[in-house]
Design an enzyme around this catalytic site. Structure first.
Site, PDB file in Angstrom:
ATOM      1  N   ASP A  49       0.856  -1.204   0.000  1.00 26.37           N
ATOM      2  CA  ASP A  49       0.000   0.000   0.000  1.00 26.37           C
ATOM      3  C   ASP A  49       0.890   1.252   0.000  1.00 26.37           C
ATOM      4  OD1 ASP A  49      -3.063  -0.877   1.349  1.00 26.37           O
ATOM      5  OD2 ASP A  49      -1.390  -2.244   1.576  1.00 26.37           O
ATOM      6  N   ASP A 120      -6.583  -1.319  -3.302  1.00 25.90           N
ATOM      7  CA  ASP A 120      -7.943  -1.495  -2.813  1.00 25.90           C
ATOM      8  C   ASP A 120      -8.164  -2.998  -2.659  1.00 25.90           C
ATOM      9  OD1 ASP A 120     -10.603  -0.607  -2.164  1.00 25.90           O
ATOM     10  OD2 ASP A 120     -11.247  -1.265  -4.145  1.00 25.90           O
ATOM     11  N   THR A 122      -7.113  -4.539   0.541  1.00 25.44           N
ATOM     12  CA  THR A 122      -5.941  -4.943   1.349  1.00 25.44           C
ATOM     13  C   THR A 122      -6.229  -6.222   2.131  1.00 25.44           C
ATOM     14  OG1 THR A 122      -5.245  -2.654   1.535  1.00 25.44           O
ATOM     15  CG2 THR A 122      -4.330  -4.155   3.153  1.00 25.44           C
ATOM     16  N   THR A 229     -19.510  -6.377   0.051  1.00 25.11           N
ATOM     17  CA  THR A 229     -18.277  -6.635   0.791  1.00 25.11           C
ATOM     18  C   THR A 229     -18.156  -8.099   1.214  1.00 25.11           C
ATOM     19  OG1 THR A 229     -17.015  -5.952   2.739  1.00 25.11           O
ATOM     20  CG2 THR A 229     -19.392  -6.013   3.001  1.00 25.11           C
ATOM     21  N   LYS A 258     -15.487  -4.637  -7.272  1.00 28.51           N
ATOM     22  CA  LYS A 258     -16.952  -4.763  -7.367  1.00 28.51           C
ATOM     23  C   LYS A 258     -17.453  -4.046  -8.623  1.00 28.51           C
ATOM     24  CE  LYS A 258     -17.526  -4.294  -2.631  1.00 28.51           C
ATOM     25  NZ  LYS A 258     -16.475  -5.144  -2.026  1.00 28.51           N
TER      26      LYS A 258
HETATM   27  N1  LIG Z   1     -15.603  -0.829   8.225  1.00 24.14           N
HETATM   28  C1  LIG Z   1     -14.558  -0.464   7.483  1.00 24.14           C
HETATM   29  N2  LIG Z   1     -13.419  -0.014   8.052  1.00 24.14           N
HETATM   30  C2  LIG Z   1     -12.354   0.350   7.306  1.00 24.14           C
HETATM   31  N3  LIG Z   1     -12.330   0.312   5.953  1.00 24.14           N
HETATM   32  C3  LIG Z   1     -13.441  -0.123   5.351  1.00 24.14           C
HETATM   33  C4  LIG Z   1     -14.602  -0.529   6.068  1.00 24.14           C
HETATM   34  N4  LIG Z   1     -15.541  -0.906   5.180  1.00 24.14           N
HETATM   35  C5  LIG Z   1     -14.994  -0.745   3.947  1.00 24.14           C
HETATM   36  N5  LIG Z   1     -13.737  -0.269   4.044  1.00 24.14           N
HETATM   37  C6  LIG Z   1     -12.798  -0.007   2.960  1.00 24.14           C
HETATM   38  O1  LIG Z   1     -13.484   0.118   1.735  1.00 24.14           O
HETATM   39  C7  LIG Z   1     -12.841  -0.618   0.697  1.00 24.14           C
HETATM   40  C8  LIG Z   1     -13.813  -1.646   0.152  1.00 24.14           C
HETATM   41  O2  LIG Z   1     -14.203  -2.523   1.202  1.00 24.14           O
HETATM   42  P1  LIG Z   1     -14.820  -3.946   0.967  1.00 24.14           P
HETATM   43  O3  LIG Z   1     -13.780  -4.781   0.326  1.00 24.14           O
HETATM   44  O4  LIG Z   1     -15.180  -4.422   2.328  1.00 24.14           O
HETATM   45  O5  LIG Z   1     -16.002  -3.710   0.079  1.00 24.14           O
HETATM   46  C9  LIG Z   1     -11.593  -1.254   1.323  1.00 24.14           C
HETATM   47  O6  LIG Z   1     -10.519  -0.411   0.971  1.00 24.14           O
HETATM   48  P2  LIG Z   1      -8.952  -0.789   1.207  1.00 24.14           P
HETATM   49  O7  LIG Z   1      -8.779  -2.233   0.981  1.00 24.14           O
HETATM   50  O8  LIG Z   1      -8.311   0.092   0.203  1.00 24.14           O
HETATM   51  O9  LIG Z   1      -8.628  -0.349   2.596  1.00 24.14           O
HETATM   52  C10 LIG Z   1     -11.920  -1.225   2.803  1.00 24.14           C
HETATM   53  O10 LIG Z   1     -10.826  -1.131   3.650  1.00 24.14           O
HETATM   54 MG   LIG Z   2      -9.900   0.905  -0.851  1.00 23.97          MG
HETATM   55 MG   LIG Z   3      -6.458   0.833  -0.054  1.00 19.78          MG
HETATM   56 MG   LIG Z   4      -7.150   0.509   3.563  1.00 19.24          MG
END
Ligand SMILES: Nc1ncnc2c1ncn2[C@@H]1O[C@H](COP(=O)(O)O)[C@@H](OP(=O)(O)O)[C@H]1O
Ligand SMILES: [Mg+2]
Ligand SMILES: [Mg+2]
Ligand SMILES: [Mg+2]
Length: 344
Positions: A49, A120, A122, A229, A258
């Site tokens: 990252d 995106d 992680t 998610t 997605k």
């Molecule tokens: N409750 C939460 N806390 C922190 N980050 C969240 C979150 N819900 C979603 N995200 C962030 O939104 C992005 C998409 O989430 P998801 O995969 O759950 O749909 C991911 O980005 P990153 O991976 O860039 O941090 C994720 O970390």
């Molecule tokens: Mg992200």
């Molecule tokens: Mg990210």
């Molecule tokens: Mg992140």
């Protein structure tokens, strides 16, 4: 390379080139096997990252010094010098030759905010690493000491963990006067076979009024399939899924992936009734999806604003669809109490 193309087109072309380089950094960190994971402000971050973000921000700010570039990973500035091959000055030729929409011709650097999510998904990146990192002997020991685990089950586990890496994307979203007008989604682990050789990575770009490139969108599925998610669910997220009356729910990582699911015809609506996503998660996906005829808003149906002073969290969730009709269907299905709960 100097080009006479309008600024937004040049910036998009540079972003396409730098996103691929960042994707290679993401793969290289994984191959080295040392992710350098730590708990950031509200989620994990890894060496991939941080390094991918340094590559993107340094490359773009060298060429576009007055553009406001906001990245997800705002940790302490690294002392170490950037490897010279992380500074990308190339620009994608196909994008450079695009016709710029008239309303974007005279945009200046000061009018632009670029939102960068260097990695995106992680969570999926670190879980994908889990199986790859484990020593092969350790894997066999795990199999031998668990007689109830069949080889078939074990292989499918291995496959599913490796499959998580496909959810990872690099996102660069370009906004002008609060609105995402162009964006890049790069998928570093997408595999294509070319003449018997495995090629890793693909990039899709979108530009307002022009469309998308690097990828040909597929028609939506016949039945209602929702993508959401896989790692950040909660009761509100689940409630919003229940009310959609979908034939199938596909749980995958990352906002970028997605949107790929929507454009590949694997799902038609993306629903996430939670405040967890941030502006860097949705700027590029919104730009690409809308360039392809789709729509991304919050769950109330309102567009987010992407100015530099806007708050980072997308407090009222994410609702995206491949077309306006499916988008309004989804907005109507969300009950008022759920909308109120997120707006509080
Ligand atoms: N409750 C939460 N806390 C922190 N980050 C969240 C979150 N819900 C979603 N995200 C962030 O939104 C992005 C998409 O989430 P998801 O995969 O759950 O749909 C991911 O980005 P990153 O991976 O860039 O941090 C994720 O970390
Ligand atoms: Mg992200
Ligand atoms: Mg990210
Ligand atoms: Mg992140």
């Amino acid at each position: 390379m100097a080009s006479s193309a309008p600024l937004v087109v040049r910036l998009l072309a540079s972003s396409v080139s730098v996103a691929s380089r960042a994707g290679k950094i993401v793969r290289d960190v994984m191959s080295k096997g040392e992710l350098g994971m730590f708990q950031g402000k509200d989620d994990y971050q890894t060496e991939a990252d941080r390094s991918a973000q340094r590559c993107i921000v340094a490359s773009l700010s060298a060429q576009y010094p007055k553009v406001n570039i906001i990245g997800e990973e705002d940790g302490p500035e690294s002392e170490s010098e950037l490897p010279s091959d992380w500074i990308i000055s190339e620009a994608d030729k196909e994008v450079l030759s695009l016709e710029c929409p008239v309303n974007l011709h005279s945009v200046k650097e000061e009018d632009i905010v670029v939102w960068v999510d260097p990695l995106d998904g992680t969570s999926e990146y670190t879980q994908g690493a889990l199986m790859l990192k484990r020593d092969p002997w350790e894997r066999w020991k795990m199999y031998l000491t668990h007689p109830l685990i069949s080889i078939k089950w074990y292989l499918s586990l291995l496959q599913s963990h490796y499959g998580f890496l496909e959810h990872v994307t690099v996102l660069i979203g370009i906004s002008v006067n609060d609105k995402p007008v162009a964006g890049v989604i790069h998928q570093p682990y997408y595999k294509t076979m070319l003449g018997g050789e495995k090629i890793l990575g693909r990039t899709i770009w979108g530009l307002q009024e022009v469309g998308v490139g690097g990828f040909t969108p597929a028609p939506p599925p016949d039945s209602l399939i929702i993508t959401t998610t896989r790692s950040h669910s909660n009761p509100l997220v689940e409630k919003a899924l229940q009310v959609m009356n979908a034939g199938q729910i596909v749980r995958v990582g990352g906002a970028g992936y997605k949107v790929f699911q929507l454009l590949e015809g694997k799902a038609s609506i993306y629903v996430f009734a939670s405040s967890g996503c941030k502006k860097w998660d949705t700027c590029a996906p919104e730009a690409v999806l809308s360039a392809a005829g789709g729509k991304l808003t919050d769950i109330l149906g309102n567009y987010y604003k992407y100015g530099g002073s806007e708050s980072r969290p997308n407090k009222t969730g994410v609702l995206a669809a491949v077309n306006d009709e499916l988008h309004s269907y989804a907005v109507k299905r969300i009950p008022q109490e759920l909308k109120d709960a997120l707006s509080k």
